[in-house]
Design a protein around this motif. Structure first.
Motif, PDB file in Angstrom:
ATOM      1  N   GLN A  85       0.826  -1.198   0.000  1.00  0.00           N
ATOM      2  CA  GLN A  85       0.000   0.000   0.000  1.00  0.00           C
ATOM      3  C   GLN A  85       0.866   1.256   0.000  1.00  0.00           C
ATOM      4  OE1 GLN A  85      -3.102  -0.142   2.892  1.00  0.00           O
ATOM      5  NE2 GLN A  85      -4.120   1.706   2.153  1.00  0.00           N
ATOM      6  N   LEU A  86       0.480   2.223  -0.834  1.00  0.00           N
ATOM      7  CA  LEU A  86       1.117   3.533  -0.888  1.00  0.00           C
ATOM      8  C   LEU A  86       0.002   4.570  -0.959  1.00  0.00           C
ATOM      9  CD1 LEU A  86       3.744   5.251  -1.190  1.00  0.00           C
ATOM     10  CD2 LEU A  86       3.370   5.109  -3.662  1.00  0.00           C
ATOM     11  N   GLY A  87      -0.259   5.232   0.159  1.00  0.00           N
ATOM     12  CA  GLY A  87      -1.389   6.153   0.204  1.00  0.00           C
ATOM     13  C   GLY A  87      -2.684   5.404  -0.030  1.00  0.00           C
ATOM     14  N   GLU A  88      -3.424   5.808  -1.047  1.00  0.00           N
ATOM     15  CA  GLU A  88      -4.679   5.131  -1.384  1.00  0.00           C
ATOM     16  C   GLU A  88      -4.484   3.978  -2.360  1.00  0.00           C
ATOM     17  OE1 GLU A  88      -7.607   5.747   0.019  1.00  0.00           O
ATOM     18  OE2 GLU A  88      -6.619   7.224   1.291  1.00  0.00           O
ATOM     19  N   LEU A  89      -3.297   3.860  -2.929  1.00  0.00           N
ATOM     20  CA  LEU A  89      -3.043   2.802  -3.910  1.00  0.00           C
ATOM     21  C   LEU A  89      -2.748   1.480  -3.217  1.00  0.00           C
ATOM     22  CD1 LEU A  89      -0.774   4.710  -6.456  1.00  0.00           C
ATOM     23  CD2 LEU A  89      -3.175   4.098  -6.744  1.00  0.00           C
ATOM     24  N   ARG A  90      -3.264   0.391  -3.808  1.00  0.00           N
ATOM     25  CA  ARG A  90      -3.045  -0.948  -3.248  1.00  0.00           C
ATOM     26  C   ARG A  90      -2.570  -1.891  -4.345  1.00  0.00           C
ATOM     27  NH1 ARG A  90      -7.797  -2.492   1.072  1.00  0.00           N
ATOM     28  NH2 ARG A  90      -7.485  -0.752   2.504  1.00  0.00           N
ATOM     29  N   ALA A  91      -1.688  -2.795  -3.962  1.00  0.00           N
ATOM     30  CA  ALA A  91      -1.217  -3.858  -4.860  1.00  0.00           C
ATOM     31  C   ALA A  91      -1.359  -5.188  -4.131  1.00  0.00           C
ATOM     32  CB  ALA A  91       0.231  -3.623  -5.268  1.00  0.00           C
ATOM     33  N   THR A  92      -1.888  -6.170  -4.843  1.00  0.00           N
ATOM     34  CA  THR A  92      -2.126  -7.487  -4.256  1.00  0.00           C
ATOM     35  C   THR A  92      -1.107  -8.487  -4.779  1.00  0.00           C
ATOM     36  OG1 THR A  92      -4.495  -7.069  -4.078  1.00  0.00           O
ATOM     37  CG2 THR A  92      -3.781  -9.370  -4.012  1.00  0.00           C
ATOM     38  N   VAL A  93      -0.527  -9.265  -3.873  1.00  0.00           N
ATOM     39  CA  VAL A  93       0.395 -10.339  -4.240  1.00  0.00           C
ATOM     40  C   VAL A  93      -0.255 -11.656  -3.839  1.00  0.00           C
ATOM     41  CG1 VAL A  93       2.694 -11.329  -3.957  1.00  0.00           C
ATOM     42  CG2 VAL A  93       2.387  -8.837  -3.871  1.00  0.00           C
ATOM     43  N   GLU A  94      -0.521 -12.501  -4.829  1.00  0.00           N
ATOM     44  CA  GLU A  94      -1.138 -13.802  -4.590  1.00  0.00           C
ATOM     45  C   GLU A  94      -0.094 -14.889  -4.814  1.00  0.00           C
ATOM     46  OE1 GLU A  94      -4.301 -16.104  -3.279  1.00  0.00           O
ATOM     47  OE2 GLU A  94      -4.159 -13.909  -3.411  1.00  0.00           O
ATOM     48  N   LEU A  95       0.141 -15.720  -3.789  1.00  0.00           N
ATOM     49  CA  LEU A  95       1.186 -16.747  -3.841  1.00  0.00           C
ATOM     50  C   LEU A  95       0.567 -18.131  -3.984  1.00  0.00           C
ATOM     51  CD1 LEU A  95       4.175 -17.665  -3.406  1.00  0.00           C
ATOM     52  CD2 LEU A  95       3.632 -17.796  -0.974  1.00  0.00           C
ATOM     53  N   GLU A 130      -9.420  -5.247 -19.887  1.00  0.00           N
ATOM     54  CA  GLU A 130      -9.556  -4.168 -18.899  1.00  0.00           C
ATOM     55  C   GLU A 130      -8.215  -3.435 -18.807  1.00  0.00           C
ATOM     56  OE1 GLU A 130     -10.846  -3.511 -14.220  1.00  0.00           O
ATOM     57  OE2 GLU A 130     -11.106  -5.463 -15.174  1.00  0.00           O
ATOM     58  N   PRO A 131      -7.985  -2.409 -19.650  1.00  0.00           N
ATOM     59  CA  PRO A 131      -6.677  -1.732 -19.709  1.00  0.00           C
ATOM     60  C   PRO A 131      -6.223  -1.110 -18.398  1.00  0.00           C
ATOM     61  CG  PRO A 131      -8.035  -1.160 -21.618  1.00  0.00           C
ATOM     62  CD  PRO A 131      -8.919  -1.903 -20.664  1.00  0.00           C
ATOM     63  N   ALA A 132      -7.118  -0.889 -17.466  1.00  0.00           N
ATOM     64  CA  ALA A 132      -6.726  -0.279 -16.193  1.00  0.00           C
ATOM     65  C   ALA A 132      -5.921  -1.231 -15.318  1.00  0.00           C
ATOM     66  CB  ALA A 132      -7.961   0.199 -15.429  1.00  0.00           C
ATOM     67  N   LEU A 133      -5.916  -2.517 -15.658  1.00  0.00           N
ATOM     68  CA  LEU A 133      -5.219  -3.509 -14.835  1.00  0.00           C
ATOM     69  C   LEU A 133      -3.710  -3.447 -15.059  1.00  0.00           C
ATOM     70  CD1 LEU A 133      -7.333  -6.791 -15.083  1.00  0.00           C
ATOM     71  CD2 LEU A 133      -7.115  -5.277 -13.123  1.00  0.00           C
ATOM     72  N   PHE A 134      -2.965  -3.673 -13.988  1.00  0.00           N
ATOM     73  CA  PHE A 134      -1.520  -3.930 -14.056  1.00  0.00           C
ATOM     74  C   PHE A 134      -1.337  -5.312 -13.458  1.00  0.00           C
ATOM     75  CE2 PHE A 134       2.836  -4.068 -12.683  1.00  0.00           C
ATOM     76  CZ  PHE A 134       3.540  -3.275 -13.576  1.00  0.00           C
ATOM     77  N   SER A 136      -7.231  -0.421  -6.542  1.00  0.00           N
ATOM     78  CA  SER A 136      -6.637  -1.750  -6.313  1.00  0.00           C
ATOM     79  C   SER A 136      -6.496  -2.525  -7.620  1.00  0.00           C
ATOM     80  CB  SER A 136      -7.490  -2.551  -5.322  1.00  0.00           C
ATOM     81  OG  SER A 136      -7.596  -1.890  -4.087  1.00  0.00           O
ATOM     82  N   LYS A 137      -5.967  -1.888  -8.630  1.00  0.00           N
ATOM     83  CA  LYS A 137      -5.874  -2.506  -9.955  1.00  0.00           C
ATOM     84  C   LYS A 137      -4.503  -3.131 -10.233  1.00  0.00           C
ATOM     85  CE  LYS A 137      -9.997  -1.505 -11.414  1.00  0.00           C
ATOM     86  NZ  LYS A 137     -10.985  -2.586 -11.726  1.00  0.00           N
ATOM     87  N   ILE A 138      -3.674  -3.241  -9.209  1.00  0.00           N
ATOM     88  CA  ILE A 138      -2.334  -3.799  -9.385  1.00  0.00           C
ATOM     89  C   ILE A 138      -2.294  -5.185  -8.759  1.00  0.00           C
ATOM     90  CG2 ILE A 138       0.124  -3.481  -8.942  1.00  0.00           C
ATOM     91  CD1 ILE A 138      -0.491  -0.486  -8.560  1.00  0.00           C
TER      92      ILE A 138
END
Length: 339
Positions: free
Chosen positions: A186-196, A268-272, A225-227
């Motif tokens: 998490q960085l401010g309001e941005l979120r990134a999910t790591v799935e193992l 969905e181009p917004a996805l990373f 949360s698009k990362i």
């Protein structure tokens, strides 16, 4: 000033008579010390004095003065190295700032790749923690999930170390729908999910369902949360059944899942969305390889005695066989049937 006195010009000394350092030797020592003394000033004025002396000199003396001038310039430009204890601060200070969606996504991706390298090639490699666990004793799905949670905690810890405080890394609590992200960045309001996902318990359809339904549909829905990162850890050599037919090795599996991730991003181009494959299989034991190579070169045994000694028939005869022949035996007495 520094030229060597020729033998014919040196003073003659009578044998058996003691001589002491005199004015001549002291004068030579003084001349030898003048130039280094000027250079030790480390100033522009000293450099110019040396330069004037160099222009009046020739041969070895001119080269020596030039060397002193070079050393003076080198010492002026010398910067002491950063102390080892300051390296983390140095890296944080000079790392590019993490601001915005793309910079955050790339920072997490780069740090995951750094963790991947540490697991695969690190001096104190973590790969043993992943491949020494015997998955065969796991009887229920609940036990397998609990074991994967330990690996998730390890991955989160390593990612947090790699991040250097540029963003937050945490293991999320169980969500109301009985699900949770394995690792949340998490960085401010941005979120990134790591799935193992571990390799021992999953099939190709399982991976694709987890990528589509779990990672994309559950965790990457909110605008901030698009990362997403889908991490697969290979614990042991394995092949998977390809839905299109045939078998897939680990590289083929990663390529197949990367292709599906590209399809999701195109829709969905917004996805990373990125796929990271970590090879944590046991490293090759060079001693075992060396032993197997020697055995292969030696070939099948052709001669043997009752004590269990064998010889493949190539190279020098072993001592046990030479001793037996010396005692009157024939080499054919030790020939194995079928040889």
């Amino acid at each position: 000033m520094i030229t060597v006195v020729q033998e014919q010009d040196d003073l003659k000394h009578e044998d058996g008579r003691a001589y002491f350092v005199g004015a001549r030797d002291n004068a030579q020592s003084l001349r030898d010390s003048i130039l280094p003394a000027i250079a030790s000033a480390r100033s522009q004025g000293a450099y110019e004095v040396l330069d004037a002396l160099r222009k009046k000199s020739t041969g070895v003396r001119a080269k020596y003065i030039r060397r002193l001038q070079f050393q003076m310039r080198e010492e002026e430009a010398f910067v002491p190295p950063v102390a080892q204890r300051d390296y983390p601060k140095f890296e944080r200070d000079f790392a590019p700032p993490v601001t915005g969606f793309i910079a955050f996504a790339q920072a997490v991706h780069n740090d995951l790749l750094a963790v991947k390298r540490d697991i695969e090639h690190g001096e104190f490699s973590l790969r043993r923690l992943f491949n020494l666990v015997v998955m065969k004793h796991i009887k229920t799905n609940t036990e397998g999930i609990a074991l994967e949670e330990d690996f998730q905690a390890l991955l989160g810890s390593e990612l947090n170390h790699a991040s250097g405080g540029r963003y937050g890394v945490a293991l999320e609590p169980i969500l109301p729908a009985a699900t949770r992200r394995d690792v949340l960045c998490q960085l401010g309001e941005l979120r990134a999910t790591v799935e193992l996902k571990m390799s021992a318990r999953w099939t190709v359809p399982d991976y694709l369902v987890a990528l589509d339904e779990q990672l994309k549909r559950q965790y990457l829905q909110a605008p901030n949360s698009k990362i997403g990162f889908f991490v697969i850890v290979l614990q042991g050599k394995k092949q998977w059944d390809n839905p299109a037919g045939g078998k897939l090795d680990f590289d083929g599996l990663i390529r197949l899942i990367e292709a599906r991730a590209l399809e999701l991003q195109s829709a969905e181009p917004a996805l990373f969305l990125r796929i990271v494959g970590i090879d944590a299989t046991p490293q090759v034991d060079f001693r075992a390889v060396q032993t197997a190579t020697k055995a292969m070169r030696a070939g099948v045994a052709k001669y043997a005695d009752q004590a269990g000694n064998t010889w493949h028939g190539k190279g020098r005869r072993p001592k046990w066989l030479n001793d037996a022949i010396t005692a009157g035996k024939q080499i054919t007495d030790f020939l194995l049937p079928g040889s």
